[in-house]
Design a protein around this motif. Structure first.
Motif, mmCIF file in Angstrom:
data_model
loop_
_atom_site.group_PDB
_atom_site.id
_atom_site.type_symbol
_atom_site.label_atom_id
_atom_site.label_comp_id
_atom_site.label_asym_id
_atom_site.label_seq_id
_atom_site.Cartn_x
_atom_site.Cartn_y
_atom_site.Cartn_z
ATOM 1 N N ARG A 73 0.856 -1.179 0.000
ATOM 2 C CA ARG A 73 0.000 0.000 0.000
ATOM 3 C C ARG A 73 0.891 1.227 0.000
ATOM 4 N NH1 ARG A 73 -1.904 3.826 3.288
ATOM 5 N NH2 ARG A 73 -4.091 4.464 3.126
ATOM 6 N N PHE A 74 0.615 2.141 -0.896
ATOM 7 C CA PHE A 74 1.416 3.349 -0.996
ATOM 8 C C PHE A 74 0.515 4.574 -0.963
ATOM 9 C CE2 PHE A 74 3.537 -0.005 -3.443
ATOM 10 C CZ PHE A 74 4.773 -0.041 -2.827
ATOM 11 N N ASP A 75 1.030 5.622 -0.383
ATOM 12 C CA ASP A 75 0.362 6.921 -0.451
ATOM 13 C C ASP A 75 1.081 7.745 -1.509
ATOM 14 O OD1 ASP A 75 -1.596 6.690 1.690
ATOM 15 O OD2 ASP A 75 0.158 6.564 3.002
ATOM 16 N N LEU A 76 0.301 8.300 -2.417
ATOM 17 C CA LEU A 76 0.899 9.071 -3.509
ATOM 18 C C LEU A 76 0.381 10.495 -3.504
ATOM 19 C CD1 LEU A 76 0.586 6.636 -6.555
ATOM 20 C CD2 LEU A 76 2.335 6.706 -4.800
ATOM 21 N N CYS A 77 1.265 11.414 -3.886
ATOM 22 C CA CYS A 77 0.814 12.775 -4.123
ATOM 23 C C CYS A 77 0.141 12.816 -5.492
ATOM 24 C CB CYS A 77 1.992 13.751 -4.065
ATOM 25 S SG CYS A 77 3.144 13.602 -5.441
ATOM 26 N N ALA A 78 -0.512 13.922 -5.799
ATOM 27 C CA ALA A 78 -1.288 14.008 -7.040
ATOM 28 C C ALA A 78 -0.409 13.789 -8.262
ATOM 29 C CB ALA A 78 -1.988 15.366 -7.117
ATOM 30 N N SER A 79 0.784 14.366 -8.278
ATOM 31 C CA SER A 79 1.591 14.267 -9.493
ATOM 32 C C SER A 79 2.133 12.843 -9.668
ATOM 33 C CB SER A 79 2.717 15.303 -9.487
ATOM 34 O OG SER A 79 3.745 14.915 -8.627
ATOM 35 N N CYS A 80 2.500 12.168 -8.562
ATOM 36 C CA CYS A 80 2.983 10.792 -8.683
ATOM 37 C C CYS A 80 1.835 9.861 -9.064
ATOM 38 C CB CYS A 80 3.628 10.328 -7.375
ATOM 39 S SG CYS A 80 5.214 11.139 -7.068
ATOM 40 N N TYR A 81 0.657 10.158 -8.546
ATOM 41 C CA TYR A 81 -0.517 9.362 -8.901
ATOM 42 C C TYR A 81 -0.794 9.478 -10.406
ATOM 43 C CZ TYR A 81 -5.423 8.050 -9.282
ATOM 44 O OH TYR A 81 -6.601 7.496 -9.672
#
Ligand code: ZN
Length: 102
Positions: A73-81
């Motif tokens: 499970r990863f948390d991504l910022c908008a640009s990485c997403y």
């Protein structure tokens, strides 16, 4: 207050209003030994599997250490997403790298 940072680029996503996206990945071996059919057990296949196992033993990697199932499970910022959904396996970047004149 929970602290969130992007698992890809490390950007701090704690401030309210910062876009945060969750990426869930599940990886597992597709070959289930319990699903072998009679056809799989024909002699040719056994020999083939023995050959493959032999090759694996010669390999420096230790396949028995692979987890049967791995959930991430990863948390991504908008640009990485955005980058991830466009190119989940990073093939675009590696292709660019290959075509680089240097
Ligand atoms: Zn990021």
């Amino acid at each position: 207050m929970m602290h969130f940072s992007c698992d890809f680029c490390g950007k701090d996503m704690t401030p309210e209003g910062t876009g945060r996206y969750v990426l869930k990945m599940e990886a597992y071996a597709a070959n289930d030994p319990t699903e072998l059919t009679d056809a799989d057990l024909e002699e040719d296949h056994v020999e083939e599997m023995a050959r493959i196992l032999c090759e694996l033993e010669e390999n420096d990697e230790e396949p028995e250490l692979l987890p049967v199932c791995k959930k991430m499970r990863f948390d991504l910022c908008a640009s990485c997403y955005r980058k991830f959904v466009r190119d989940p396996l990073g093939r675009e970047n590696s292709a660019k790298f290959d075509f680089s004149p240097n």
